[in-house]
Enzyme design. Sequence first.
Site, short mmCIF file in Angstrom:
data_model
loop_
_atom_site.label_atom_id
_atom_site.label_comp_id
_atom_site.label_asym_id
_atom_site.label_seq_id
_atom_site.Cartn_x
_atom_site.Cartn_y
_atom_site.Cartn_z
N GLU A 82 0.85 -1.19 0.00
CA GLU A 82 0.00 0.00 0.00
C GLU A 82 0.89 1.24 0.00
OE1 GLU A 82 0.93 1.14 4.14
OE2 GLU A 82 -0.24 2.26 2.66
N CYS A 89 4.77 5.02 9.74
CA CYS A 89 5.42 4.39 8.58
C CYS A 89 6.89 4.77 8.43
CB CYS A 89 4.64 4.73 7.32
SG CYS A 89 2.98 4.08 7.36
N ARG A 129 -1.27 7.57 2.25
CA ARG A 129 -0.87 8.56 3.25
C ARG A 129 -1.99 8.72 4.25
NH1 ARG A 129 -0.69 13.50 -0.40
NH2 ARG A 129 -2.27 12.20 -1.40
N GLU A 130 -1.68 8.69 5.53
CA GLU A 130 -2.75 8.95 6.50
C GLU A 130 -3.30 10.35 6.24
OE1 GLU A 130 -0.57 6.62 10.09
OE2 GLU A 130 -2.44 7.62 10.58
#
Length: 439
Positions: free
Chosen positions: A153, A266, A156-157
């Site tokens: 994946e 991340c 982006r948050e």
Amino acid sequence: MNHRITVVGTGYVGLVTGACLSDFGLEVICVDKDRDKIETLKRGVVPFYEPGLENLVNKNSSAGRLTFSNDIKAGIENSDVLFIAVGTPPKENGSADIQHVEDVARDIATYMNGYKVIVNKSTVPIGTVRLVEDIIKRYQKQPFEFDVVSNPEFLREGAAVYDFMHPDRVVIGTDNERAVSIMKGVYRVLFLNQKTPFLFTDPESAETIKYAANAFLAMKVTYVNEMAALCEKTGADIVSVARGMGMDGRIGNKFLNPGPGYGGSCFPKDTRALVNIAHNYGVTMSLIEATITANENQKKRILSKIEIIVGELHNKNIGVLGLAFKAETDDTRESPALSIVSDLARRGAYVKVYDPKAMDQARVRLSGLDNVQFCENEYTVAEGVEALIIMTEWNQFRGLDLARIKASMKKALFFDLRNIFEPGIMRKLGFEYYSVGRS
Ligand code: UDX
């Protein structure tokens, strides 16, 4: 053929994947062993802040395409494509803990009732496709055929739904043609619109792309943060320098905003994991090791700059706006804001804090500190403080009534660690204004 999908793990990757695939018209079961989480999702509530996700979940749940369950056996039996989207947190030594991935692989081996495509969506060490294959071969009850695929994946948050629906690319790592055609079916909505580039490659390359991309982005941000430190000494303006750099197509103009250092779930995890993976193969990733160190130095540089300018911190009221690791998320994992707040509090300051979305998480992470006051809005934070620090670039902070803020502060000392304001305007308003990379 319309594939039936089961996504195991309903965190921000799993839930976004499940909700978006169901929005593509596929039938999706989201499975999690956490009963409370599943009950919450069944009530149509998403237990974390991710713009647009709750609406997408409710739209597809009411359409009957998206369901939630604790029953992993049924989830495995009733679907032909099984996404593994469980957490892979860092271990002490920085390597990714794939215990949950291994557990799910064993469950699949136990309950599989026919051919399955197993999709590694979680960020996993290079070689995990082969590991999952071995686990399933070793534990499966009958010799059913299956294929394991890497599909990393790049979400982006704060923009995860958008990023899933409008990916720069979809990467599929498999050696098997049948799995390729099934994954084209799963991503049919994106594949057929011809706008989304697909990269079909081998599993190891797909797994490596994820780490390589994330570590490079972390390095790019850290590079601009170090350039900002130089600009503060030379009198150059990092905003102008970044614009000039970004006009080179080979550099690109994104990810050149200086700040307090990268955080989140991340970059810190993936940079450490990549260094650890390389080390296991006897390879040194010196640039990424330097990135990790330089990012820590950025936080230290920011703190010492505040300390030098504010002076003695003991018993001083300091205001901090923003606790999430970046805007548009409630995630405070490895947030530079939390380390700055903790450091200020430990040095005896009385720290007043506010964040539009991350207060609950921050309360938990800062629970040991009694000289931190959680305020209900930005203006309460500003009352009586000797310095105000912008840590997270929430849009609502860009719209602050600065005259009102200044009038309520004890001293008009303003640290803008995301460069959301203009130095000239701030000085005209009477602030002693400091930002990142602008003298
Ligand atoms: C990142 C990757 O972008 C995404 O592709 C991957 O799937 C997961 O990791 P995320 O961690 O959600 O996404 O946030 P991102 O927007 O990439 O920002 C990462 C960190 O860099 C944040 O702390 C952010 O504040 C910082 N950052 C980002 C900057 O300081 N300056 C920038 O210009 C961009």
